[in-house]
Design a protein around this motif. Structure first.
Motif, short mmCIF file in Angstrom:
data_model
loop_
_atom_site.label_atom_id
_atom_site.label_comp_id
_atom_site.label_asym_id
_atom_site.label_seq_id
_atom_site.Cartn_x
_atom_site.Cartn_y
_atom_site.Cartn_z
N SER A 86 -2.51 4.77 2.19
CA SER A 86 -2.33 5.14 0.78
C SER A 86 -2.11 6.64 0.59
CB SER A 86 -3.53 4.67 -0.04
OG SER A 86 -4.70 5.37 0.33
N ARG A 119 1.20 6.91 -7.47
CA ARG A 119 -0.20 7.30 -7.38
C ARG A 119 -0.62 8.00 -8.67
NH1 ARG A 119 -0.08 11.97 -2.88
NH2 ARG A 119 0.58 10.20 -1.60
N THR A 175 0.83 -1.21 0.00
CA THR A 175 0.00 0.00 0.00
C THR A 175 0.86 1.26 0.00
OG1 THR A 175 -1.70 -1.22 1.24
CG2 THR A 175 -1.90 1.18 1.17
N GLY A 228 -0.36 2.29 -3.40
CA GLY A 228 -1.72 2.68 -3.06
C GLY A 228 -2.58 1.47 -2.74
N ARG A 229 -3.89 1.63 -2.87
CA ARG A 229 -4.81 0.59 -2.44
C ARG A 229 -5.02 -0.49 -3.52
NH1 ARG A 229 -10.04 3.49 0.07
NH2 ARG A 229 -10.80 1.36 -0.14
N SER A 240 1.48 6.83 -0.26
CA SER A 240 2.00 5.90 -1.25
C SER A 240 3.01 6.58 -2.17
CB SER A 240 0.86 5.30 -2.07
OG SER A 240 0.16 6.30 -2.76
N TYR A 285 -6.33 10.53 -2.20
CA TYR A 285 -5.64 9.24 -2.29
C TYR A 285 -6.09 8.25 -1.22
CZ TYR A 285 -2.69 11.70 -5.56
OH TYR A 285 -2.24 12.42 -6.65
#
Length: 493
Positions: free
Chosen positions: A210, A216, A59, A63-64, A213, A248
Protein backbone atom coordinates in the motif's frame (compact mmCIF):
# COMPACT_ATOMS: atom_id res chain seq x y z
CA UNK A 1 -19.83 9.19 1.01
CA UNK A 2 -16.75 6.97 0.64
CA UNK A 3 -16.99 5.95 4.28
CA UNK A 4 -20.65 4.96 3.92
CA UNK A 5 -19.94 2.86 0.85
CA UNK A 6 -17.03 1.19 2.59
CA UNK A 7 -19.13 0.45 5.67
CA UNK A 8 -21.93 -1.02 3.56
CA UNK A 9 -19.57 -3.32 1.69
CA UNK A 10 -17.86 -4.34 4.93
CA UNK A 11 -21.20 -5.17 6.57
CA UNK A 12 -22.19 -7.30 3.58
CA UNK A 13 -18.81 -9.02 3.55
CA UNK A 14 -18.73 -9.96 7.25
CA UNK A 15 -22.34 -11.13 7.09
CA UNK A 16 -21.56 -13.54 4.24
CA UNK A 17 -18.44 -14.91 5.96
CA UNK A 18 -20.25 -15.31 9.27
CA UNK A 19 -23.08 -17.24 7.63
CA UNK A 20 -20.52 -19.67 6.22
CA UNK A 21 -19.66 -20.71 9.77
CA UNK A 22 -23.22 -20.65 11.11
CA UNK A 23 -25.34 -22.25 8.39
CA UNK A 24 -25.60 -26.03 8.80
CA UNK A 25 -27.79 -26.60 5.73
CA UNK A 26 -25.09 -25.91 3.13
CA UNK A 27 -27.06 -23.07 1.55
CA UNK A 28 -24.63 -20.35 2.59
CA UNK A 29 -21.66 -22.35 1.28
CA UNK A 30 -23.33 -22.64 -2.12
CA UNK A 31 -23.93 -18.89 -2.34
CA UNK A 32 -21.03 -17.36 -0.40
CA UNK A 33 -18.30 -20.01 -0.48
CA UNK A 34 -16.21 -17.74 -2.70
CA UNK A 35 -15.80 -15.35 0.24
CA UNK A 36 -13.59 -17.88 2.00
CA UNK A 37 -11.52 -18.42 -1.11
CA UNK A 38 -10.66 -14.72 -1.58
CA UNK A 39 -9.11 -14.39 1.89
CA UNK A 40 -5.41 -13.64 1.47
CA UNK A 41 -3.71 -16.40 3.48
CA UNK A 42 -6.04 -19.23 2.36
CA UNK A 43 -5.53 -18.14 -1.25
CA UNK A 44 -1.77 -18.08 -0.74
CA UNK A 45 -1.67 -21.58 0.76
CA UNK A 46 -3.95 -22.85 -2.02
CA UNK A 47 -1.62 -21.19 -4.56
CA UNK A 48 -4.67 -19.48 -6.05
CA UNK A 49 -2.78 -17.17 -8.39
CA UNK A 50 -5.90 -15.40 -9.67
CA UNK A 51 -7.01 -14.32 -6.20
CA UNK A 52 -3.52 -13.36 -5.06
CA UNK A 53 -2.90 -11.22 -8.15
CA UNK A 54 -6.32 -9.60 -7.77
CA UNK A 55 -5.65 -8.68 -4.15
CA UNK A 56 -2.21 -7.33 -4.99
CA UNK A 57 -3.67 -5.19 -7.80
CA UNK A 58 -6.49 -4.01 -5.51
CA UNK A 59 -3.93 -2.92 -2.91
CA UNK A 60 -1.67 -1.21 -5.42
CA UNK A 61 -4.65 0.74 -6.73
CA UNK A 62 -6.64 1.61 -3.62
CA UNK A 63 -4.50 0.79 -0.58
CA UNK A 64 -5.48 -1.65 2.14
CA UNK A 65 -9.16 -1.91 1.23
CA UNK A 66 -8.82 -5.64 1.81
CA UNK A 67 -8.32 -5.03 5.54
CA UNK A 68 -11.40 -2.82 5.88
CA UNK A 69 -13.79 -4.47 3.39
CA UNK A 70 -12.86 -8.14 2.92
CA UNK A 71 -11.02 -9.39 6.03
CA UNK A 72 -13.67 -10.37 8.64
CA UNK A 73 -11.28 -9.96 11.57
CA UNK A 74 -10.44 -6.42 10.45
CA UNK A 75 -14.12 -5.55 10.05
CA UNK A 76 -14.84 -6.96 13.50
CA UNK A 77 -12.13 -4.74 14.95
CA UNK A 78 -13.75 -1.71 13.32
CA UNK A 79 -16.98 -2.61 15.08
CA UNK A 80 -15.23 -2.93 18.44
CA UNK A 81 -13.38 0.34 17.87
CA UNK A 82 -16.67 2.07 17.04
CA UNK A 83 -18.01 1.04 20.43
CA UNK A 84 -14.93 2.57 22.04
CA UNK A 85 -15.43 5.83 20.13
CA UNK A 86 -18.93 6.14 21.52
CA UNK A 87 -17.51 5.95 25.01
CA UNK A 88 -14.81 8.56 24.34
CA UNK A 89 -14.44 10.57 21.14
CA UNK A 90 -11.27 11.93 19.59
CA UNK A 91 -9.27 9.43 21.60
CA UNK A 92 -6.59 8.29 19.15
CA UNK A 93 -3.27 9.84 18.32
CA UNK A 94 -0.27 9.38 16.05
CA UNK A 95 2.30 6.78 17.04
CA UNK A 96 5.42 5.69 15.15
CA UNK A 97 5.40 2.43 13.26
CA UNK A 98 6.50 -0.67 15.20
CA UNK A 99 8.56 -1.83 12.28
CA UNK A 100 10.70 -4.37 14.13
CA UNK A 101 7.65 -6.05 15.66
CA UNK A 102 5.75 -6.09 12.36
CA UNK A 103 8.50 -7.74 10.37
CA UNK A 104 9.35 -10.10 13.21
CA UNK A 105 5.78 -11.42 13.21
CA UNK A 106 5.90 -11.79 9.43
CA UNK A 107 9.16 -13.71 9.77
CA UNK A 108 7.58 -15.94 12.41
CA UNK A 109 4.70 -16.74 10.07
CA UNK A 110 7.04 -17.47 7.16
CA UNK A 111 9.21 -19.68 9.35
CA UNK A 112 6.13 -21.49 10.66
CA UNK A 113 5.05 -22.33 7.12
CA UNK A 114 8.55 -23.41 6.08
CA UNK A 115 9.14 -25.55 9.19
CA UNK A 116 5.60 -26.88 9.38
CA UNK A 117 4.81 -25.33 12.77
CA UNK A 118 1.06 -25.45 12.28
CA UNK A 119 0.22 -23.97 15.68
CA UNK A 120 1.77 -20.62 14.74
CA UNK A 121 -0.02 -20.56 11.39
CA UNK A 122 -3.36 -21.31 13.04
CA UNK A 123 -2.91 -18.64 15.72
CA UNK A 124 -1.68 -15.86 13.41
CA UNK A 125 -4.04 -16.36 10.45
CA UNK A 126 -6.67 -13.57 10.77
CA UNK A 127 -9.42 -15.37 8.83
CA UNK A 128 -8.97 -18.51 10.91
CA UNK A 129 -9.07 -16.52 14.16
CA UNK A 130 -12.42 -15.02 13.16
CA UNK A 131 -13.76 -18.44 12.20
CA UNK A 132 -12.90 -19.87 15.61
CA UNK A 133 -14.59 -16.95 17.37
CA UNK A 134 -17.81 -17.43 15.39
CA UNK A 135 -17.68 -21.20 15.77
CA UNK A 136 -17.15 -21.06 19.54
CA UNK A 137 -19.54 -18.29 20.56
CA UNK A 138 -22.12 -17.61 17.86
CA UNK A 139 -22.68 -21.09 16.44
CA UNK A 140 -24.21 -22.60 19.63
CA UNK A 141 -26.55 -19.60 19.93
CA UNK A 142 -27.52 -19.92 16.27
CA UNK A 143 -28.28 -23.63 16.68
CA UNK A 144 -30.31 -23.01 19.83
CA UNK A 145 -32.32 -20.33 18.05
CA UNK A 146 -32.94 -22.69 15.15
CA UNK A 147 -34.15 -25.42 17.51
CA UNK A 148 -36.55 -23.03 19.23
CA UNK A 149 -37.90 -22.00 15.84
CA UNK A 150 -38.24 -25.64 14.79
CA UNK A 151 -40.14 -26.46 17.98
CA UNK A 152 -42.41 -23.44 17.55
CA UNK A 153 -43.20 -24.30 13.92
CA UNK A 154 -43.79 -28.00 14.73
CA UNK A 155 -46.49 -27.02 17.20
CA UNK A 156 -48.24 -25.34 14.31
CA UNK A 157 -47.92 -28.40 12.06
CA UNK A 158 -45.16 -26.80 10.01
CA UNK A 159 -41.90 -28.62 9.42
CA UNK A 160 -40.06 -26.01 7.39
CA UNK A 161 -37.36 -26.09 10.07
CA UNK A 162 -35.68 -29.04 11.73
CA UNK A 163 -33.76 -29.41 14.96
CA UNK A 164 -30.02 -29.94 15.02
CA UNK A 165 -27.59 -30.98 17.71
CA UNK A 166 -25.96 -28.11 19.59
CA UNK A 167 -22.30 -29.07 19.75
CA UNK A 168 -19.35 -27.52 21.53
CA UNK A 169 -16.23 -28.02 19.42
CA UNK A 170 -13.87 -28.70 22.29
CA UNK A 171 -12.20 -26.90 25.17
CA UNK A 172 -9.00 -25.99 23.31
CA UNK A 173 -10.71 -24.04 20.48
CA UNK A 174 -13.00 -22.39 23.03
CA UNK A 175 -10.11 -21.16 25.18
CA UNK A 176 -8.15 -20.04 22.13
CA UNK A 177 -11.15 -18.15 20.74
CA UNK A 178 -11.84 -16.55 24.13
CA UNK A 179 -8.25 -15.34 24.53
CA UNK A 180 -8.18 -14.03 20.94
CA UNK A 181 -11.50 -12.22 21.29
CA UNK A 182 -10.51 -10.69 24.62
CA UNK A 183 -7.18 -9.44 23.31
CA UNK A 184 -8.76 -8.00 20.16
CA UNK A 185 -11.56 -6.35 22.13
CA UNK A 186 -9.12 -4.62 24.47
CA UNK A 187 -6.77 -3.50 21.68
CA UNK A 188 -9.61 -2.32 19.44
CA UNK A 189 -11.46 -0.54 22.25
CA UNK A 190 -8.37 1.33 23.36
CA UNK A 191 -6.23 1.72 20.25
CA UNK A 192 -8.20 0.74 17.14
CA UNK A 193 -6.22 -1.24 14.57
CA UNK A 194 -3.20 -2.10 16.73
CA UNK A 195 -3.44 -5.81 15.97
CA UNK A 196 -3.63 -5.27 12.21
CA UNK A 197 -0.60 -3.00 12.19
CA UNK A 198 1.68 -4.82 14.61
CA UNK A 199 0.79 -8.53 14.74
CA UNK A 200 -1.11 -9.56 11.62
CA UNK A 201 1.27 -10.88 8.92
CA UNK A 202 -1.30 -10.25 6.18
CA UNK A 203 -1.51 -6.61 7.28
CA UNK A 204 2.28 -6.31 7.05
CA UNK A 205 2.39 -7.75 3.53
CA UNK A 206 -0.42 -5.54 2.27
CA UNK A 207 0.99 -2.59 4.18
CA UNK A 208 4.21 -2.82 2.24
CA UNK A 209 2.27 -2.87 -1.04
CA UNK A 210 0.00 0.00 0.00
CA UNK A 211 3.01 2.33 0.20
CA UNK A 212 2.86 2.37 -3.59
CA UNK A 213 -0.94 2.58 -3.99
CA UNK A 214 -2.25 4.83 -6.74
CA UNK A 215 -5.14 6.25 -4.70
CA UNK A 216 -4.67 7.28 -1.08
CA UNK A 217 -5.72 9.86 1.51
CA UNK A 218 -3.78 13.05 0.73
CA UNK A 219 -3.41 16.07 3.04
CA UNK A 220 -3.57 19.49 1.37
CA UNK A 221 -1.16 21.59 3.45
CA UNK A 222 -2.67 24.80 2.09
CA UNK A 223 -6.00 23.96 3.75
CA UNK A 224 -4.81 22.12 6.85
CA UNK A 225 -4.63 24.23 10.01
CA UNK A 226 -2.93 21.54 12.08
CA UNK A 227 -5.88 20.97 14.44
CA UNK A 228 -5.08 17.26 14.63
CA UNK A 229 -8.74 16.18 14.49
CA UNK A 230 -7.93 13.67 11.76
CA UNK A 231 -5.19 12.06 13.86
CA UNK A 232 -7.43 11.86 16.93
CA UNK A 233 -9.95 9.86 14.86
CA UNK A 234 -7.49 7.65 12.98
CA UNK A 235 -7.77 4.12 14.42
CA UNK A 236 -4.56 3.15 12.62
CA UNK A 237 -2.60 5.92 14.39
CA UNK A 238 -0.91 6.65 11.07
CA UNK A 239 -1.56 10.40 10.59
CA UNK A 240 1.14 12.80 11.79
CA UNK A 241 -0.64 16.18 12.01
CA UNK A 242 2.55 18.09 12.76
CA UNK A 243 4.27 16.96 9.58
CA UNK A 244 1.03 16.63 7.54
CA UNK A 245 1.95 13.07 6.56
CA UNK A 246 0.20 9.70 6.44
CA UNK A 247 1.93 6.37 6.99
CA UNK A 248 0.33 4.52 4.08
CA UNK A 249 1.69 1.15 5.20
CA UNK A 250 -0.68 1.31 8.19
CA UNK A 251 -3.61 3.16 6.62
CA UNK A 252 -6.51 0.74 6.11
CA UNK A 253 -8.53 3.09 3.86
CA UNK A 254 -11.40 3.46 6.34
CA UNK A 255 -11.96 7.13 5.26
CA UNK A 256 -12.72 8.26 8.84
CA UNK A 257 -10.23 11.10 8.53
CA UNK A 258 -11.91 12.49 5.42
CA UNK A 259 -15.26 12.77 7.15
CA UNK A 260 -13.77 14.36 10.26
CA UNK A 261 -11.77 17.11 8.57
CA UNK A 262 -13.82 20.32 8.79
CA UNK A 263 -11.75 22.18 6.24
CA UNK A 264 -11.78 19.54 3.50
CA UNK A 265 -8.00 19.28 3.69
CA UNK A 266 -7.97 15.48 3.27
CA UNK A 267 -9.07 13.87 0.02
CA UNK A 268 -8.87 10.37 -1.38
CA UNK A 269 -7.02 11.02 -4.62
CA UNK A 270 -4.15 9.94 -6.83
CA UNK A 271 -0.67 9.77 -5.40
CA UNK A 272 1.26 13.01 -5.72
CA UNK A 273 5.01 13.37 -6.13
CA UNK A 274 6.92 14.28 -2.99
CA UNK A 275 7.89 17.94 -2.54
CA UNK A 276 11.38 18.82 -3.67
CA UNK A 277 12.24 20.20 -0.27
CA UNK A 278 11.54 16.93 1.47
CA UNK A 279 14.59 15.35 3.03
CA UNK A 280 15.86 12.49 0.91
CA UNK A 281 16.29 9.06 2.32
CA UNK A 282 19.65 8.62 4.03
CA UNK A 283 20.22 5.10 2.82
CA UNK A 284 18.62 1.92 1.52
CA UNK A 285 15.45 0.79 3.26
CA UNK A 286 16.46 -2.38 5.02
CA UNK A 287 12.85 -3.16 5.86
CA UNK A 288 12.04 -3.49 2.17
CA UNK A 289 14.92 -5.84 1.64
CA UNK A 290 13.94 -7.98 4.63
CA UNK A 291 10.33 -7.97 3.52
CA UNK A 292 11.18 -9.18 0.04
CA UNK A 293 13.35 -11.96 1.46
CA UNK A 294 10.65 -13.15 3.84
CA UNK A 295 7.85 -12.79 1.31
CA UNK A 296 9.79 -14.73 -1.31
CA UNK A 297 10.43 -17.58 1.10
CA UNK A 298 6.81 -17.55 2.24
CA UNK A 299 5.42 -17.59 -1.29
CA UNK A 300 7.82 -20.28 -2.47
CA UNK A 301 6.92 -22.49 0.45
CA UNK A 302 3.21 -22.01 -0.16
CA UNK A 303 3.67 -22.96 -3.80
CA UNK A 304 5.54 -26.10 -2.84
CA UNK A 305 2.98 -27.14 -0.29
CA UNK A 306 0.60 -26.46 -3.20
CA UNK A 307 -22.96 -32.22 23.01
CA UNK A 308 -24.31 -35.65 22.52
CA UNK A 309 -27.56 -37.57 23.21
CA UNK A 310 -27.66 -39.35 26.60
CA UNK A 311 -30.94 -41.28 26.37
CA UNK A 312 -32.28 -43.93 24.04
CA UNK A 313 -35.73 -42.91 22.85
CA UNK A 314 -36.09 -40.62 25.85
CA UNK A 315 -36.34 -43.58 28.26
CA UNK A 316 -33.25 -45.66 28.92
CA UNK A 317 -30.02 -43.94 29.81
CA UNK A 318 -27.11 -44.88 27.58
CA UNK A 319 -23.39 -44.40 28.00
CA UNK A 320 -21.59 -42.02 25.67
CA UNK A 321 -19.15 -43.44 23.20
CA UNK A 322 -15.46 -42.77 23.74
CA UNK A 323 -12.88 -42.29 21.01
CA UNK A 324 -10.52 -45.23 20.54
CA UNK A 325 -6.77 -44.81 20.76
CA UNK A 326 -5.95 -44.66 17.05
CA UNK A 327 -2.36 -45.11 15.94
CA UNK A 328 -3.03 -42.89 12.90
CA UNK A 329 -5.63 -40.14 12.87
CA UNK A 330 -8.34 -39.96 10.20
CA UNK A 331 -8.69 -37.03 7.80
CA UNK A 332 -11.41 -36.47 5.15
CA UNK A 333 -11.09 -38.10 1.70
CA UNK A 334 -10.52 -34.80 -0.10
CA UNK A 335 -7.37 -34.22 1.95
CA UNK A 336 -5.62 -37.02 0.01
CA UNK A 337 -3.54 -37.69 3.10
CA UNK A 338 -2.39 -36.30 6.42
CA UNK A 339 0.64 -34.47 5.02
CA UNK A 340 -1.36 -32.42 2.52
CA UNK A 341 -3.93 -31.38 5.12
CA UNK A 342 -1.34 -30.35 7.70
CA UNK A 343 0.70 -28.32 5.22
CA UNK A 344 -2.25 -26.34 3.84
CA UNK A 345 -4.71 -26.03 6.71
CA UNK A 346 -4.98 -22.75 8.65
CA UNK A 347 -7.40 -24.22 11.21
CA UNK A 348 -10.24 -21.89 10.29
CA UNK A 349 -12.67 -24.73 11.12
CA UNK A 350 -15.01 -23.93 8.26
CA UNK A 351 -15.07 -27.63 7.39
CA UNK A 352 -15.91 -28.45 11.02
CA UNK A 353 -18.91 -26.14 10.96
CA UNK A 354 -20.01 -27.47 7.55
CA UNK A 355 -19.87 -31.16 8.53
CA UNK A 356 -23.53 -32.22 8.94
CA UNK A 357 -22.73 -35.47 10.75
CA UNK A 358 -20.50 -34.24 13.57
CA UNK A 359 -17.55 -36.22 12.22
CA UNK A 360 -14.98 -33.43 11.97
CA UNK A 361 -13.69 -31.79 15.12
CA UNK A 362 -10.65 -29.63 16.01
CA UNK A 363 -7.51 -31.49 16.99
CA UNK A 364 -6.18 -31.01 20.51
CA UNK A 365 -2.74 -32.30 19.54
CA UNK A 366 -0.23 -29.47 19.94
CA UNK A 367 1.52 -30.26 16.64
CA UNK A 368 -1.74 -29.92 14.68
CA UNK A 369 -3.66 -27.72 17.08
CA UNK A 370 -7.24 -27.00 15.95
CA UNK A 371 -6.79 -28.58 12.52
CA UNK A 372 -9.67 -30.92 11.61
CA UNK A 373 -9.63 -34.63 12.26
CA UNK A 374 -12.36 -37.25 12.03
CA UNK A 375 -14.04 -39.09 14.89
CA UNK A 376 -17.07 -41.33 14.77
CA UNK A 377 -18.56 -40.93 18.25
CA UNK A 378 -21.37 -38.65 17.00
CA UNK A 379 -21.84 -39.82 13.42
CA UNK A 380 -20.03 -41.31 10.46
CA UNK A 381 -18.67 -39.92 7.19
CA UNK A 382 -21.47 -40.61 4.73
CA UNK A 383 -20.20 -41.54 1.26
CA UNK A 384 -22.65 -39.17 -0.44
CA UNK A 385 -21.53 -36.10 1.58
CA UNK A 386 -18.80 -33.85 0.15
CA UNK A 387 -19.59 -30.71 2.16
CA UNK A 388 -16.12 -30.24 3.70
CA UNK A 389 -14.39 -30.39 0.31
CA UNK A 390 -16.78 -27.78 -1.06
CA UNK A 391 -16.01 -25.13 1.56
CA UNK A 392 -12.26 -25.49 2.20
CA UNK A 393 -10.54 -22.33 0.88
CA UNK A 394 -6.91 -23.47 1.13
CA UNK A 395 -6.78 -26.80 -0.73
CA UNK A 396 -6.22 -28.71 2.52
CA UNK A 397 -9.39 -30.62 1.60
CA UNK A 398 -9.64 -30.65 -2.16
CA UNK A 399 -12.91 -30.87 -4.10
CA UNK A 400 -14.01 -34.46 -4.54
CA UNK A 401 -16.98 -36.05 -6.29
CA UNK A 402 -19.36 -38.44 -4.57
CA UNK A 403 -18.18 -41.27 -6.80
CA UNK A 404 -14.53 -40.69 -5.92
CA UNK A 405 -15.32 -40.38 -2.23
CA UNK A 406 -17.18 -43.68 -2.23
CA UNK A 407 -14.04 -45.38 -3.51
CA UNK A 408 -11.41 -43.50 -1.47
CA UNK A 409 -9.93 -45.42 1.44
CA UNK A 410 -9.08 -43.09 4.33
CA UNK A 411 -8.64 -45.95 6.78
CA UNK A 412 -9.74 -49.49 7.52
CA UNK A 413 -11.91 -51.11 10.18
CA UNK A 414 -10.37 -53.15 13.00
CA UNK A 415 -12.41 -55.64 15.06
CA UNK A 416 -11.92 -55.83 18.83
CA UNK A 417 -13.00 -59.26 19.99
CA UNK A 418 -13.17 -58.35 23.70
CA UNK A 419 -15.85 -55.67 23.06
CA UNK A 420 -18.16 -57.55 20.67
CA UNK A 421 -21.56 -58.10 22.31
CA UNK A 422 -22.34 -61.47 20.63
CA UNK A 423 -19.39 -62.79 22.67
CA UNK A 424 -19.74 -60.64 25.79
CA UNK A 425 -23.56 -60.69 26.13
CA UNK A 426 -24.51 -63.74 24.11
CA UNK A 427 -26.88 -61.88 21.78
CA UNK A 428 -26.91 -61.67 18.00
CA UNK A 429 -25.97 -58.32 16.43
CA UNK A 430 -24.54 -57.82 12.95
CA UNK A 431 -25.13 -54.05 13.09
CA UNK A 432 -21.76 -53.29 11.51
CA UNK A 433 -22.34 -55.61 8.56
CA UNK A 434 -25.86 -54.33 7.89
CA UNK A 435 -24.78 -50.70 7.70
CA UNK A 436 -21.46 -51.04 5.86
CA UNK A 437 -21.96 -49.09 2.58
CA UNK A 438 -19.28 -51.03 0.70
CA UNK A 439 -20.09 -54.56 1.89
CA UNK A 440 -16.64 -54.85 3.43
CA UNK A 441 -17.98 -56.59 6.56
CA UNK A 442 -19.49 -60.06 6.66
CA UNK A 443 -20.69 -62.07 9.63
CA UNK A 444 -19.00 -65.42 10.22
CA UNK A 445 -19.12 -68.04 12.96
CA UNK A 446 -16.84 -67.16 15.85
CA UNK A 447 -15.85 -70.83 16.03
CA UNK A 448 -15.22 -72.24 12.53
CA UNK A 449 -15.75 -75.75 13.85
CA UNK A 450 -19.17 -74.88 15.26
CA UNK A 451 -21.68 -73.45 12.79
CA UNK A 452 -24.04 -72.49 15.64
CA UNK A 453 -21.48 -70.37 17.44
CA UNK A 454 -22.18 -66.60 17.74
CA UNK A 455 -21.71 -64.64 14.53
CA UNK A 456 -18.90 -62.06 14.57
CA UNK A 457 -17.72 -59.59 11.91
CA UNK A 458 -14.91 -60.22 9.45
CA UNK A 459 -13.44 -57.18 7.70
CA UNK A 460 -12.25 -57.13 4.10
CA UNK A 461 -9.67 -54.33 4.39
CA UNK A 462 -9.36 -54.11 0.60
CA UNK A 463 -12.99 -52.99 0.29
CA UNK A 464 -13.28 -50.94 3.46
CA UNK A 465 -13.11 -47.15 2.89
CA UNK A 466 -12.97 -46.14 6.57
CA UNK A 467 -16.25 -44.22 6.63
CA UNK A 468 -16.86 -45.19 10.26
CA UNK A 469 -20.46 -46.42 9.88
CA UNK A 470 -19.52 -49.63 11.68
CA UNK A 471 -17.80 -47.81 14.53
CA UNK A 472 -20.56 -45.26 15.00
CA UNK A 473 -23.45 -47.74 14.89
CA UNK A 474 -21.82 -50.43 17.02
CA UNK A 475 -23.97 -50.83 20.17
CA UNK A 476 -20.97 -51.65 22.37
CA UNK A 477 -20.25 -49.01 25.03
CA UNK A 478 -18.18 -47.03 25.85
CA UNK A 479 -15.76 -48.34 23.21
CA UNK A 480 -17.00 -49.82 19.95
CA UNK A 481 -16.16 -53.39 19.13
CA UNK A 482 -15.03 -52.22 15.70
CA UNK A 483 -13.19 -48.99 14.97
CA UNK A 484 -11.38 -47.30 12.09
CA UNK A 485 -7.63 -46.95 11.95
CA UNK A 486 -6.53 -44.04 9.75
CA UNK A 487 -4.11 -44.08 6.81
CA UNK A 488 -1.27 -41.63 6.25
CA UNK A 489 -1.98 -41.58 2.53
CA UNK A 490 -5.36 -42.24 0.96
CA UNK A 491 -5.87 -44.60 -1.96
CA UNK A 492 -8.63 -45.71 -4.31
CA UNK A 493 -10.20 -49.13 -3.75
Amino acid sequence: MLKRVRQGLAALSITMVTLLFLDFTGTAAAWFGWMAKIQFLPALLAVNAGVIISLVVLTLLFGRLYCSVICPLGIMQDGLAALGRRARRNRYGFSPEKKILRYTMLAVMAAAVILGVHVAVALLAPYSAYGRIVQSFLSPLWDEGNNLLAEWSARRDSYAFYSTDVRMRGLTPLITAAVTLTALAILSWRNGRTYCNTICPVGTVLGFLSKFSLFRPVIDVTKCNGCGLCARNCKSACINPKKHTVDYSRCVACFDCIGKCRRGAITYSRRRPKPIAEKPESGPDSSRRSFLTIAAAFTATAALKAEEKTVDGGLAAIENKKAPARKTKIVPPGAAGIANLESHCTACQLCVSACPNGVLRPSSDLSTLMQPESGYELGYCRPECTRCSEVCPTGAIRPITRADKSSTQIGHAVWIKANCIPLTDGVSCGNCARHCPTGAITMIASDPADGNSPQVPAVNTERCIGCGACENLCPSRPFSAIYVEGHQQHRLV
